[in-house]
Design a protein around this motif. Structure first.
Motif, mmCIF file in Angstrom:
data_model
loop_
_atom_site.group_PDB
_atom_site.id
_atom_site.type_symbol
_atom_site.label_atom_id
_atom_site.label_comp_id
_atom_site.label_asym_id
_atom_site.label_seq_id
_atom_site.Cartn_x
_atom_site.Cartn_y
_atom_site.Cartn_z
ATOM 1 N N THR A 1 10.941 25.615 -6.867
ATOM 2 C CA THR A 1 11.578 26.717 -6.138
ATOM 3 C C THR A 1 11.692 27.910 -7.083
ATOM 4 N N ILE A 2 11.407 29.089 -6.553
ATOM 5 C CA ILE A 2 11.490 30.295 -7.395
ATOM 6 C C ILE A 2 12.493 31.269 -6.797
ATOM 7 N N GLU A 3 13.448 31.670 -7.629
ATOM 8 C CA GLU A 3 14.448 32.677 -7.241
ATOM 9 C C GLU A 3 14.198 33.918 -8.097
ATOM 10 N N ASP B 1 17.918 11.127 -18.217
ATOM 11 C CA ASP B 1 17.197 11.156 -16.950
ATOM 12 C C ASP B 1 15.698 11.278 -17.214
ATOM 13 N N PRO B 2 14.890 10.302 -16.726
ATOM 14 C CA PRO B 2 13.441 10.374 -17.021
ATOM 15 C C PRO B 2 12.740 11.566 -16.351
ATOM 16 N N LYS B 3 13.199 11.931 -15.159
ATOM 17 C CA LYS B 3 12.581 13.086 -14.472
ATOM 18 C C LYS B 3 13.675 14.102 -14.128
ATOM 19 N N PRO B 4 14.166 14.811 -15.139
ATOM 20 C CA PRO B 4 15.284 15.721 -14.848
ATOM 21 C C PRO B 4 14.825 16.985 -14.129
ATOM 22 N N THR B 5 15.761 17.588 -13.417
ATOM 23 C CA THR B 5 15.482 18.883 -12.798
ATOM 24 C C THR B 5 15.498 19.917 -13.918
ATOM 25 N N SER B 6 14.477 20.755 -13.950
ATOM 26 C CA SER B 6 14.462 21.761 -15.027
ATOM 27 C C SER B 6 14.608 23.167 -14.438
ATOM 28 N N VAL B 7 15.308 23.989 -15.185
ATOM 29 C CA VAL B 7 15.505 25.381 -14.768
ATOM 30 C C VAL B 7 14.918 26.282 -15.858
ATOM 31 N N ALA B 8 13.934 27.066 -15.492
ATOM 32 C CA ALA B 8 13.310 27.983 -16.454
ATOM 33 C C ALA B 8 13.578 29.416 -16.019
ATOM 34 N N VAL B 9 13.859 30.275 -16.981
ATOM 35 C CA VAL B 9 14.145 31.686 -16.680
ATOM 36 C C VAL B 9 13.067 32.551 -17.317
ATOM 37 N N GLU B 10 12.333 33.247 -16.496
ATOM 38 C CA GLU B 10 11.307 34.155 -17.020
ATOM 39 C C GLU B 10 11.845 35.577 -16.952
ATOM 40 N N MET B 11 11.763 36.274 -18.075
ATOM 41 C CA MET B 11 12.296 37.640 -18.128
ATOM 42 C C MET B 11 11.164 38.628 -18.320
ATOM 43 N N SER B 12 11.129 39.621 -17.438
ATOM 44 C CA SER B 12 10.107 40.660 -17.572
ATOM 45 C C SER B 12 10.783 42.024 -17.532
ATOM 46 N N LYS C 1 9.404 44.645 -16.486
ATOM 47 C CA LYS C 1 8.934 45.389 -15.313
ATOM 48 C C LYS C 1 9.485 44.846 -14.001
ATOM 49 N N THR C 2 9.537 43.500 -13.906
ATOM 50 C CA THR C 2 9.908 42.924 -12.606
ATOM 51 C C THR C 2 11.320 42.345 -12.554
ATOM 52 N N GLY C 3 11.904 42.028 -13.682
ATOM 53 C CA GLY C 3 13.253 41.445 -13.688
ATOM 54 C C GLY C 3 13.235 39.979 -14.064
ATOM 55 N N ILE C 4 14.070 39.226 -13.354
ATOM 56 C CA ILE C 4 14.274 37.812 -13.705
ATOM 57 C C ILE C 4 13.675 36.901 -12.639
ATOM 58 N N LYS C 5 13.050 35.851 -13.109
ATOM 59 C CA LYS C 5 12.534 34.847 -12.192
ATOM 60 C C LYS C 5 13.094 33.497 -12.633
ATOM 61 N N ILE C 6 13.815 32.820 -11.733
ATOM 62 C CA ILE C 6 14.377 31.504 -12.070
ATOM 63 C C ILE C 6 13.529 30.441 -11.371
ATOM 64 N N VAL C 7 12.892 29.615 -12.169
ATOM 65 C CA VAL C 7 11.994 28.592 -11.619
ATOM 66 C C VAL C 7 12.687 27.233 -11.734
ATOM 67 N N ILE C 8 12.954 26.621 -10.575
ATOM 68 C CA ILE C 8 13.625 25.309 -10.552
ATOM 69 C C ILE C 8 12.586 24.249 -10.184
ATOM 70 N N THR C 9 12.437 23.287 -11.066
ATOM 71 C CA THR C 9 11.440 22.239 -10.817
ATOM 72 C C THR C 9 12.148 20.900 -10.634
ATOM 73 N N GLU C 10 11.983 20.337 -9.419
ATOM 74 C CA GLU C 10 12.556 19.010 -9.117
ATOM 75 C C GLU C 10 11.389 18.083 -8.811
ATOM 76 N N GLY C 11 10.966 17.321 -9.781
ATOM 77 C CA GLY C 11 9.793 16.463 -9.591
ATOM 78 C C GLY C 11 8.578 17.314 -9.279
ATOM 79 N N GLU C 12 8.040 17.144 -8.060
ATOM 80 C CA GLU C 12 6.844 17.892 -7.661
ATOM 81 C C GLU C 12 7.210 19.262 -7.062
ATOM 82 N N LYS C 13 8.461 19.357 -6.589
ATOM 83 C CA LYS C 13 8.884 20.558 -5.860
ATOM 84 C C LYS C 13 9.307 21.679 -6.816
#
Lengths: 162, 182
Positions: B90-92, B63-74, B76-88
């Motif tokens: 979303t952060i959970e 897939d040339p522009k795949p949806t990516s899921v990144a997990v940031e772990m802190s 102090k604050t916990g987990i942040k899941i960043v979903i990138t679909e093209g330009e959009k």
């Protein structure tokens, strides 16, 4: 008349020891040990001072170069390559131009590359790290390993429930 | 005529089985097994996946522009899941629990939600902070890899046969995104 002292008569006789219960015990022990017998293709010896985290992964270890990091030292196989103080690699082992580069580890991995060409080609590293070591320290080891041609890093963990 | 002598067989007789040789074998075998047994079973975290899942991962790579899921772990604050679909983007987020530890059941639930929304994604990028302990990193990877609930499965298409099937795997392919960062 003098009275003779009574000497109890000791009969020399043999007796049969009942070993049935002992055999039962050994049978149970044998079954238990056979169950725990290492059946994987590679057996990893636990490293002193390294408390591995547990995971629910079901994959058995493969043959690869082993890097271990405890709260006191960083080792490649059994060779100590750097000291660890306060959960971070000692400054003396870090390259002054690259804060993530552990020079002695890189040198040892390069040596391994020459001596075990076939195994090194797989690029696999078994990484045994203490569960309390922070990611910042692990990152330095992983970074150096990938720089030395070992990008395929496998975290060794204990099976959940152990 | 002489009477034939009848051999008397006592069917109720008992005899003692000689267990000594058996015990001798066991006494030798037990130390051998004790020495060679591994009492702590070690495993490695790797992506050893069913063929269908592996094929799906290969498809995702094409897939040339795949949806990516990144997990940031802190810590102090916990987990942040960043979903990138093209330009959009979303952060959970999943905050730490009352004990100031990672809330693993909620993290698992959040990963399940993300997977349901993006069944084609199998790869996640882990970005833990430098002070996050290794144990926590492994725990979060465990939560992301597979659904703990056997009833919650995710749709997947067998690329060879075209048959729709399901899998428990969510994000088995883990990449450390910040490994090369200074």
């Amino acid at each position: 008349m003098r009275r003779t002292r009574y000497v109890p008569e000791i009969k020399k006789q043999s007796f049969g020891l009942n070993i049935t219960s002992m055999t039962d015990m050994f049978t149970i022990l044998l079954v238990f040990l056979l169950q725990n017998f290492a059946a994987g293709e590679v057996a990893i010896d636990p490293v002193a001072g390294v408390r591995l985290p547990s995971s629910n992964s079901e994959k058995n270890p493969v043959n690869a170069v082993k890097i271990s990091i405890s709260s006191t030292e960083l080792k490649m196989d059994l060779i100590k390559v750097a000291d660890v103080q306060n959960n971070s690699i000692s400054a003396a082992s870090i390259d002054p131009n690259d804060s993530n580069f552990v020079k002695p580890l890189f040198d040892e991995l390069q040596k391994f590359n020459k001596e075990h060409e076939k195994l090194a080609k797989t690029g696999k590293v078994l990484f045994l790290a203490d569960q309390a070591i922070p990611y910042g320290t692990l990152r330095k080891v992983m970074y150096t390993a990938s720089m030395a041609g070992f990008p395929n890093i496998k975290f060794v963990t204990t099976a959940a429930g152990n | 005529m002489r009477a034939r002598k009848k051999i008397k067989i006592n069917h109720n007789s008992e005899f003692e089985l000689d267990l000594a040789p058996l015990l001798a074998v066991m006494v030798k075998l037990v130390p051998v097994l004790l020495v060679s047994s591994a009492f702590v079973q070690m495993m490695i975290i790797e992506t050893d996946l069913p063929q269908v899942v592996q094929q799906a991962i290969e498809e995702q790579k094409k897939d040339p522009k795949p949806t990516s899921v990144a997990v940031e772990m802190s810590k102090k604050t916990g987990i942040k899941i960043v979903i990138t679909e093209g330009e959009k983007q979303t952060i959970e987020t999943v905050s730490l629990n009352a004990k100031q530890e990672y809330d693993l059941p909620n993290i698992q639930a959040k990963f399940q939600e993300v997977k349901k929304a993006h069944p084609e994604v199998f790869k996640i990028e882990m970005n833990p902070d430098a002070d996050v302990p290794y144990k926590d990193v492994v725990q979060v990877m465990d939560e992301a890899r597979k659904s703990r609930n056997n009833d919650i499965k995710f749709p997947i298409k067998d690329q060879k046969t075209g048959v729709d099937t399901t899998t428990l795997y969510m994000f088995p392919e883990v990449v450390f995104g910040n490994m090369m960062d200074g």
